[in-house]
Design a protein around this motif. Structure first.
Motif, PDB file in Angstrom:
ATOM      1  N   ASN A  29      53.021  47.075  41.237  1.00  0.00           N
ATOM      2  CA  ASN A  29      52.546  48.430  40.945  1.00  0.00           C
ATOM      3  C   ASN A  29      51.846  48.532  39.591  1.00  0.00           C
ATOM      4  O   ASN A  29      51.637  49.625  39.078  1.00  0.00           O
TER       5      ASN A  29
ATOM      6  N   GLU B 121      45.948  43.256  48.026  1.00  0.00           N
ATOM      7  CA  GLU B 121      45.953  44.638  48.514  1.00  0.00           C
ATOM      8  C   GLU B 121      46.658  44.727  49.869  1.00  0.00           C
ATOM      9  O   GLU B 121      47.445  45.645  50.102  1.00  0.00           O
TER      10      GLU B 121
ATOM     11  N   THR C 204      48.977  47.666  44.358  1.00  0.00           N
ATOM     12  CA  THR C 204      48.332  48.977  44.304  1.00  0.00           C
ATOM     13  C   THR C 204      47.182  49.108  43.314  1.00  0.00           C
ATOM     14  O   THR C 204      46.440  50.085  43.380  1.00  0.00           O
ATOM     15  N   ASN C 205      47.024  48.158  42.385  1.00  0.00           N
ATOM     16  CA  ASN C 205      46.010  48.328  41.337  1.00  0.00           C
ATOM     17  C   ASN C 205      45.342  46.982  41.033  1.00  0.00           C
ATOM     18  O   ASN C 205      45.567  46.392  39.982  1.00  0.00           O
TER      19      ASN C 205
END
Length: 100
Positions: free
Chosen positions: A58, A79, A84-85
């Protein structure tokens, strides 16, 4: 997947940001020249051997390779695995080297 330029990344490093930079090249390429990121070769990511990255699920993860192709592949895999980033260094280590 987001993109970051070499100049943008350099600004963030120079500003003292703590960044999670992952180099997805092979060990020989890393030994020849690296920017200090953690080496996790693309093959390891494609094989879903993600133990070393679990704590970053995260958080922002900046990926790079030589020119941007392998890091894009790695980013897509991360992904799909629920990261998430994920950010890709446009132009890879070649763009980084051009900065001097």
């Amino acid at each position: 997947m987001k993109q970051i330029t070499a100049a943008e990344l350099k600004q963030r490093i120079d500003a003292g940001e703590k960044l999670n930079i992952i180099d997805v090249r092979e060990p020989a390429e890393y030994a020849e020249y690296n920017m200090g990121g953690k080496l996790i070769p693309l093959g390891q990511i494609m094989g879903m051997q993600l133990e070393e990255l679990e704590d970053l699920r995260n958080e922002e993860v900046i990926l790079h390779c030589k020119g941007g192709t392998r890091s894009t592949q790695a980013g897509l895999m991360l992904e799909q695995a629920g990261f998430t980033n994920v950010v890709n260094l446009t132009g890879g280590i070649m763009a980084w080297k051009q900065l001097g």
